[in-house]
Scaffold this active site. Sequence first.
Site, PDB file in Angstrom:
ATOM      1  N   CYS A 274      -3.295   5.150   2.357  1.00  0.00           N
ATOM      2  CA  CYS A 274      -1.860   5.370   2.499  1.00  0.00           C
ATOM      3  C   CYS A 274      -1.277   5.661   1.122  1.00  0.00           C
ATOM      4  O   CYS A 274      -1.038   4.735   0.341  1.00  0.00           O
ATOM      5  CB  CYS A 274      -1.209   4.126   3.106  1.00  0.00           C
ATOM      6  SG  CYS A 274       0.483   4.398   3.628  1.00  0.00           S
TER       7      CYS A 274
ATOM      8  N   CYS B 271       0.398   6.093  10.054  1.00  0.00           N
ATOM      9  CA  CYS B 271       0.796   6.026   8.651  1.00  0.00           C
ATOM     10  C   CYS B 271       1.830   4.929   8.430  1.00  0.00           C
ATOM     11  O   CYS B 271       3.038   5.182   8.341  1.00  0.00           O
ATOM     12  CB  CYS B 271       1.316   7.351   8.128  1.00  0.00           C
ATOM     13  SG  CYS B 271       1.471   7.337   6.323  1.00  0.00           S
TER      14      CYS B 271
END
Length: 420
Positions: free
Chosen positions: A351, A171
């Site tokens: 994201c 991430c």
Amino acid sequence: MSTNTADQDKIKQHTVVIAGGGAAGISVAASLHKRDSTLDIAIIEPAQKHHYQPGWTMVGGGVFKPETTSKPMASVIPGFTSWYKEPVSSVDEEHNQVTLADGSTIQYQALILAPGLELNWDGIDDLKQALGSNGVTSNYQEGMASYTWEMVQNLKSGRALFSQPPMPIKCAGAPQKALYLSADHWLRTGVLQNIDIQFHNAGAVLFGVPDYVPALQSYIEKYGVGLNYQSTLVSVNGPSRKATFRRTDTDGNTEDREIGFDMLHAVPPQRAPEFIRQSQLANEGGWLDLEDDTLRHKRHTNIFGLGDVSGTGNAKTAAAVRKQAPVVAENVIAHLRNQPLTAAYLGYGSCPLTVENGRIVLAEFGYGGVLQPTFPAWVNDGTKATRAAWFLKAKQLPALYWYVMLKGHEWLAKPARRSV
């Protein structure tokens, strides 16, 4: 003779062996079972808890309660699988077998490697010891996001540092998400003007896909964040509340600079698990060496992989796993049936950048930074901060994770096709 018999008793056999019981391992097991319920599938996973890690950032921002981000592993591992609770020690790809830490061996016809990645806390001097006190925190550490939120609430003035290590990391937006949610809280409580916020990024840009940078830059300016590029956290002195960053200039020269802080959100460098990075299965960077589209190993036709361990050029996110799992499932079954591999993964990753409490920049892109939006712009323009994306992240994605993705329901995850 008796020793050989004992060794034989330790050898188990399964058609498909999956190393890893995280998002990737369980999702691909469910997708395999959905396609062929007769498959003999084993999962190797030593952990007793399964975590919804995308929720940790929200805990650190005071949005989620920590208890909503984990479940007992026993409640998540599919009942149709055989569950081995020992860590993987090594893979013998020539003999189609995996050795576990207790010395037992599992043989396979097809192996799926999904062990995730390793947080290298020792990659930053003294960070591990500093975590959890003196204002040093990290949403990447299990259970630490609550401390992040405590620090954010208590800080009324001073300096707050946020770090991002060299890529790849899981991430890639999470270090920034911690910054934005913290700054938003300080803005809403009227103390932002008293806090010096600095973002130290080992990379050279705010975000790797240029289309999303303008929206993010506007929030950097809104919160008055000082940007420091090619600035890598190398050591932390918790008791003295000082952090050392190594700045690299355009000529490659480095200079160390010590900075005092009242709060430090640190993110460690990351790497593949040791049994991958020190094996013949790894690429030059130490990650699992996979074909970009089929997710099959480049040198071993009965080994596949997905998730954070992959050496493919996609973002390491749960959303990537959602698109990878059906591809691996289809291609593993095709391999077992001696059929060509036709399912393709195009590098999708997502994201959701939480730029404030109530708005998100939903970055969705594939290989080469090509935008791959799920919804049309009139529903959600991913290059802008929207309430629609927040609603998806805060209200819908946790349930989709637990009850859709991990159950093999492949909503909006149909594999692309490759010519053979």
